[in-house]
Design a protein around this motif. Structure first.
Motif, mmCIF file in Angstrom:
data_model
loop_
_atom_site.group_PDB
_atom_site.id
_atom_site.type_symbol
_atom_site.label_atom_id
_atom_site.label_comp_id
_atom_site.label_asym_id
_atom_site.label_seq_id
_atom_site.Cartn_x
_atom_site.Cartn_y
_atom_site.Cartn_z
ATOM 1 N N ILE A 97 1.061 -0.889 0.054
ATOM 2 C CA ILE A 97 0.201 -0.047 0.194
ATOM 3 C C ILE A 97 0.786 2.103 -0.106
ATOM 4 C CG2 ILE A 97 -1.839 1.422 1.358
ATOM 5 C CD1 ILE A 97 -2.655 -1.323 2.401
ATOM 6 N N LEU A 98 0.785 2.173 -0.743
ATOM 7 C CA LEU A 98 1.346 3.607 -1.202
ATOM 8 C C LEU A 98 0.942 4.875 -0.616
ATOM 9 C CD1 LEU A 98 2.163 2.834 -5.190
ATOM 10 C CD2 LEU A 98 3.279 1.837 -3.316
ATOM 11 N N VAL A 99 1.548 5.564 0.431
ATOM 12 C CA VAL A 99 1.682 6.484 0.618
ATOM 13 C C VAL A 99 -0.046 7.410 -0.273
ATOM 14 C CG1 VAL A 99 2.373 8.754 1.467
ATOM 15 C CG2 VAL A 99 3.532 6.629 1.618
ATOM 16 N N GLY A 100 -0.273 7.895 -0.003
ATOM 17 C CA GLY A 100 -1.845 8.809 -0.662
ATOM 18 C C GLY A 100 -2.557 7.275 -1.005
ATOM 19 N N ASP A 101 -2.332 6.186 -1.018
ATOM 20 C CA ASP A 101 -3.891 5.263 -1.392
ATOM 21 C C ASP A 101 -4.842 5.798 0.092
ATOM 22 O OD1 ASP A 101 -2.480 3.917 -3.581
ATOM 23 O OD2 ASP A 101 -2.000 1.979 -1.948
ATOM 24 N N HIS A 102 -5.988 5.371 -1.152
ATOM 25 C CA HIS A 102 -7.466 6.360 -0.140
ATOM 26 C C HIS A 102 -8.297 4.678 -0.796
ATOM 27 C CE1 HIS A 102 -7.531 10.501 0.789
ATOM 28 N NE2 HIS A 102 -6.383 9.814 -0.133
ATOM 29 N N VAL A 103 -8.544 3.485 0.958
ATOM 30 C CA VAL A 103 -8.751 2.458 0.767
ATOM 31 C C VAL A 103 -9.889 2.444 1.009
ATOM 32 C CG1 VAL A 103 -6.677 1.553 0.515
ATOM 33 C CG2 VAL A 103 -7.572 1.812 2.962
ATOM 34 N N LEU A 104 -11.060 1.929 0.348
ATOM 35 C CA LEU A 104 -12.466 1.593 1.282
ATOM 36 C C LEU A 104 -12.187 -0.166 2.144
ATOM 37 C CD1 LEU A 104 -15.179 1.732 1.281
ATOM 38 C CD2 LEU A 104 -15.701 -0.029 -0.672
#
Length: 261
Positions: free
Chosen positions: A57-64
């Motif tokens: 998971i990367l910085v700036g990922d927005h996850v549900l």
């Protein structure tokens, strides 16, 4: 001969009254309200502020985040419920408090479940005596080696700057023959980016009650600066404003709907 009377046509049923626009609106609004309630109960969004889980998971990922699957089962909400498994990625609230009395919300990978024996040797994780094959985890280089982080729990937490005071006191109680033993209703978690992750090595176990859910997929990803996991709220808010200003130029469209596992 008398003329026969033709049969009378049977009366046609009256058309049902048409539903007014207001009736239709009220009906649809009720359905939307129920759907939104279910969605809010079962899901949550979470923005990744740091590189502790890179490159999974990367910085700036927005996850549900699926809140239902790992939520404690209740008789009034018969949702699909399962136990937390080894190697699950979870979103949770930290077991310690910040200076302002709040808890951080973090995302990490479950390395140990209750009863597991955990230790690291030269950055390699051993669980119940078996070295783990973790292609998703970044391995330390010679220049990054830290005895506390990479040979955990060989060195007391009290000697390492960054470990919480409470963990420094309680960690020895869980060490048996060089292994850290995970207690009941608790989990040992680590970031995939092992050299850049404040995780259970620094502050201890995640209680079962602190788990929020598990991330399902990335619904939006944008290039953003890497913040420390303990960054103040004002700094995080500034990053959010910057993301909105550069939505089109910095969005990583290729990560949209990227599955998290």
């Amino acid at each position: 001969m008398p003329r026969s009377t033709p049969p009378r046509p049977s009366p046609q049923p009256a058309d049902p009254p048409r539903e007014s626009f207001l009736d239709t609106l009220a009906s649809n609004a009720s359905l939307i309200a129920v759907a939104l309630f279910i969605f809010a109960f079962a899901f949550e969004n979470f923005a990744i502020p740091s590189a502790s889980m890179a490159s999974t998971i990367l910085v700036g990922d927005h996850v549900l985040v699926d809140r239902a699957a790992l939520a404690p089962s209740t008789p009034w909400a018969p949702l699909r419920y399962r136990q937390v498994h080894r190697d699950d990625i979870i979103v949770f609230r930290t077991p310690f408090l910040e200076a302002d009395g709040q808890r951080w919300t973090l995302v990490k990978r479950v390395i140990g479940i209750p009863g597991d024996r955990i230790h690291l040797r030269n950055g390699i994780v051993y669980r119940n005596g078996v070295a783990l094959n973790e292609p998703f985890a970044a391995q330390p280089t010679a220049g990054d080696y830290s005895p506390f982080v990479d040979d955990f729990p060989a060195i007391p937490a009290s000697t390492f700057l960054g470990a919480t005071a409470e963990w420094s006191l309680t960690m020895p109680q869980h060490v048996r023959n060089g292994d850290l033993v995970v207690p009941p209703n608790s989990y040992f978690v680590m970031g995939d980016n092992r050299q850049n992750s404040l995780d259970s090595r620094f502050w201890g176990f995640v209680p079962r009650a602190n788990i929020i859910g598990r991330p399902l997929f990335v619904y939006w990803s944008i290039e953003t600066p890497d913040l420390p996991e303990d960054a103040p709220l004002a700094e995080r808010a500034a990053v959010t404003r910057d993301e909105l200003l550069h939505f089109f130029s910095r969005t990583r469209w290729s990560r949209t709907f990227h599955i998290v596992w």
